[in-house]
Design an enzyme around this catalytic site. Sequence first.
Site, PDB file in Angstrom:
ATOM      1  N   CYS A 131       0.821  -1.226   0.000  1.00 35.05           N
ATOM      2  CA  CYS A 131       0.000   0.000   0.000  1.00 35.05           C
ATOM      3  C   CYS A 131       0.848   1.266   0.000  1.00 35.05           C
ATOM      4  O   CYS A 131       0.332   2.352  -0.265  1.00 35.05           O
ATOM      5  CB  CYS A 131      -0.943   0.016   1.193  1.00 35.05           C
ATOM      6  SG  CYS A 131      -1.946  -1.460   1.290  1.00 35.05           S
ATOM      7  N   HIS A 167      -3.738   6.811   3.263  1.00 33.31           N
ATOM      8  CA  HIS A 167      -4.100   5.532   2.660  1.00 33.31           C
ATOM      9  C   HIS A 167      -5.510   5.169   3.132  1.00 33.31           C
ATOM     10  O   HIS A 167      -5.844   5.343   4.303  1.00 33.31           O
ATOM     11  CB  HIS A 167      -3.096   4.450   3.077  1.00 33.31           C
ATOM     12  CG  HIS A 167      -3.499   3.094   2.582  1.00 33.31           C
ATOM     13  ND1 HIS A 167      -3.877   2.880   1.266  1.00 33.31           N
ATOM     14  CD2 HIS A 167      -3.621   1.909   3.210  1.00 33.31           C
ATOM     15  CE1 HIS A 167      -4.191   1.613   1.124  1.00 33.31           C
ATOM     16  NE2 HIS A 167      -4.058   0.992   2.283  1.00 33.31           N
ATOM     17  N   ASN A 216     -10.356  -0.215  -0.211  1.00 42.38           N
ATOM     18  CA  ASN A 216      -8.898  -0.125  -0.109  1.00 42.38           C
ATOM     19  C   ASN A 216      -8.295  -0.599  -1.429  1.00 42.38           C
ATOM     20  O   ASN A 216      -8.459  -1.758  -1.793  1.00 42.38           O
ATOM     21  CB  ASN A 216      -8.446  -1.001   1.073  1.00 42.38           C
ATOM     22  CG  ASN A 216      -6.948  -1.054   1.250  1.00 42.38           C
ATOM     23  OD1 ASN A 216      -6.183  -0.564   0.417  1.00 42.38           O
ATOM     24  ND2 ASN A 216      -6.510  -1.665   2.338  1.00 42.38           N
TER      25      ASN A 216
HETATM   26  O1  UT7 Z   1      -4.062  -1.752   3.394  1.00 42.48           O
HETATM   27  C1  UT7 Z   1      -3.100  -2.302   4.236  1.00 42.48           C
HETATM   28  C2  UT7 Z   1      -3.398  -2.131   5.606  1.00 42.48           C
HETATM   29  N1  UT7 Z   1      -4.611  -2.778   5.998  1.00 42.48           N
HETATM   30  C3  UT7 Z   1      -5.259  -2.314   7.028  1.00 42.48           C
HETATM   31  O2  UT7 Z   1      -4.843  -1.310   7.558  1.00 42.48           O
HETATM   32  C4  UT7 Z   1      -6.440  -3.058   7.564  1.00 42.48           C
HETATM   33  C5  UT7 Z   1      -6.360  -3.073   9.078  1.00 42.48           C
HETATM   34  N2  UT7 Z   1      -7.405  -3.796   9.754  1.00 42.48           N
HETATM   35  C6  UT7 Z   1      -8.711  -3.417   9.712  1.00 42.48           C
HETATM   36  O3  UT7 Z   1      -9.100  -2.509   9.008  1.00 42.48           O
HETATM   37  C7  UT7 Z   1      -9.679  -4.132  10.630  1.00 42.48           C
HETATM   38  O4  UT7 Z   1      -8.949  -4.925  11.531  1.00 42.48           O
HETATM   39  C8  UT7 Z   1     -10.721  -5.024   9.880  1.00 42.48           C
HETATM   40  C9  UT7 Z   1     -11.742  -4.143   9.157  1.00 42.48           C
HETATM   41  C10 UT7 Z   1     -10.009  -5.936   8.915  1.00 42.48           C
HETATM   42  C11 UT7 Z   1     -11.498  -5.871  10.899  1.00 42.48           C
HETATM   43  O5  UT7 Z   1     -12.078  -5.084  11.915  1.00 42.48           O
HETATM   44  P1  UT7 Z   1     -11.892  -5.484  13.441  1.00 42.48           P
HETATM   45  O6  UT7 Z   1     -12.701  -4.534  14.229  1.00 42.48           O
HETATM   46  O7  UT7 Z   1     -10.410  -5.519  13.720  1.00 42.48           O
HETATM   47  O8  UT7 Z   1     -12.557  -6.896  13.530  1.00 42.48           O
HETATM   48  P2  UT7 Z   1     -11.905  -8.314  13.921  1.00 42.48           P
HETATM   49  O9  UT7 Z   1     -10.985  -8.775  12.847  1.00 42.48           O
HETATM   50  O10 UT7 Z   1     -11.356  -8.221  15.276  1.00 42.48           O
HETATM   51  O11 UT7 Z   1     -13.203  -9.227  13.913  1.00 42.48           O
HETATM   52  C12 UT7 Z   1     -14.293  -9.018  14.822  1.00 42.48           C
HETATM   53  C13 UT7 Z   1     -15.344 -10.074  14.579  1.00 42.48           C
HETATM   54  C14 UT7 Z   1     -14.789 -11.488  14.564  1.00 42.48           C
HETATM   55  O12 UT7 Z   1     -15.725 -12.331  15.208  1.00 42.48           O
HETATM   56  P3  UT7 Z   1     -15.485 -12.768  16.747  1.00 42.48           P
HETATM   57  O13 UT7 Z   1     -14.152 -13.481  16.738  1.00 42.48           O
HETATM   58  O14 UT7 Z   1     -15.462 -11.494  17.531  1.00 42.48           O
HETATM   59  O15 UT7 Z   1     -16.664 -13.633  17.016  1.00 42.48           O
HETATM   60  C15 UT7 Z   1     -14.738 -11.846  13.091  1.00 42.48           C
HETATM   61  O16 UT7 Z   1     -14.878 -13.232  12.848  1.00 42.48           O
HETATM   62  O17 UT7 Z   1     -15.957  -9.884  13.295  1.00 42.48           O
HETATM   63  C16 UT7 Z   1     -15.937 -11.110  12.559  1.00 42.48           C
HETATM   64  N3  UT7 Z   1     -15.828 -10.793  11.138  1.00 42.48           N
HETATM   65  C17 UT7 Z   1     -16.887 -10.528  10.350  1.00 42.48           C
HETATM   66  N4  UT7 Z   1     -18.200 -10.526  10.574  1.00 42.48           N
HETATM   67  C18 UT7 Z   1     -19.007 -10.185   9.570  1.00 42.48           C
HETATM   68  C19 UT7 Z   1     -14.675 -10.654  10.404  1.00 42.48           C
HETATM   69  N5  UT7 Z   1     -14.992 -10.308   9.145  1.00 42.48           N
HETATM   70  C20 UT7 Z   1     -16.344 -10.213   9.088  1.00 42.48           C
HETATM   71  C21 UT7 Z   1     -17.257  -9.894   8.067  1.00 42.48           C
HETATM   72  N6  UT7 Z   1     -18.579  -9.894   8.335  1.00 42.48           N
HETATM   73  N7  UT7 Z   1     -16.845  -9.554   6.806  1.00 42.48           N
END
Ligand code: UT7
Length: 328
Positions: free
Chosen positions: A114, A255, A285
């Site tokens: 990125c 970004h 993204n």
């Molecule tokens: O471009 C390069 C750099 N990339 C980034 O900067 C991305 C950085 N990360 C993020 O933007 C965020 O971490 C995400 C958007 C990817 C995820 O958000 P989060 O608040 O960190 O969620 P999480 O990964 O901690 O997941 C929370 C919950 C999980 O369920 P449990 O374990 O709490 O029961 C996931 O399984 O959300 C669940 N989950 C979803 N639910 C519905 C993960 N993806 C999805 C989904 N729909 N698409």
Amino acid sequence: MGRAVKISGTGSYLPEKVMTNYDLEKIVDTTHEWIHTRSGISERHIAADDEATSHMAAAASRNALEAAGLKAEDLDMIIVGTITPDMVFPNTACFVQDQIGAKNAFCFDIEAACSGFLYSLDVAKNYIANGAAEHVLVIGAEKLSSITDWEDRATCVLFGDGAGAVILGAADEGTRGIMANVMGSDGSLYELLNVPGGGSRFPASHQTVDDRLHYMKMTGREVFKHAVRCMSDAAVKALDKAGLTVADVKCIIPHQANARIINAIASRLKTEEGVVYMNLERVGNMSAASVPVALDEAVREGRIKRGDIVLFVVFGGGFTWGASVLEW
Ligand code: UT7
């Protein structure tokens, strides 16, 4: 130091097809509500099957050349920041050169995920500053849909395709142009964000395909934390290097990975309302394409005017990060 270097034209291209969060609800176990609340994204553009990264890059480049009032033959260098090259080799910049007819340019890609566009901008800036190049085309272009695992709801809801381009050249007398660049990397954290398959560690095989190694893998929560810290620190360092503070900045183009990441950075930097430019709700993204596409939109919307101080700040796989401060 050398000559001052400025951006003399911008361009962008987004593929025609739009995929909404509601379309994604039909593919994986997710909801519009989850995607929008967690990331700020509502829709993204997806390239056609016969549309490669270079095709999008060439379309963006034609717009940028027109905006700069230059012809393709005027270019002496083309750099493409991408992690989704058309082929392993030749480099994508060579494909762009051929498509736009830039026969006097030498061409290469920079792979910094990125951060690819900003790293490319920094390299190009130095070539122009020391007189080794006059007109450089710098592109960020990605067909992320080609490395997206459409069975992994944790990643497939985040990414989109597109391309952005700028023309760099020597700045007019009295314009400071690109004032400061700060770049950083930390290879020890590569496991948190990568595409493991298809390189020399895990060359393509039936096994790598079965194991889904040719798709992006991301430990989202960890990446989030590092992104906020590295981008905030880089922004402060770049402003410092330029002898400015955040109060001097008219437009910040970060970004576009996640609205929550961007808001966290804005609150750390204590930016005023309306300074940060965000387009991820419409485009997701796009990795190296995110900043140049957002920049082109901001310029065409009149959000950036001559003399304004602009800040770019990025973070991506590697890890890689960076920030640039410019006088427009
Ligand atoms: O471009 C390069 C750099 N990339 C980034 O900067 C991305 C950085 N990360 C993020 O933007 C965020 O971490 C995400 C958007 C990817 C995820 O958000 P989060 O608040 O960190 O969620 P999480 O990964 O901690 O997941 C929370 C919950 C999980 O369920 P449990 O374990 O709490 O029961 C996931 O399984 O959300 C669940 N989950 C979803 N639910 C519905 C993960 N993806 C999805 C989904 N729909 N698409």
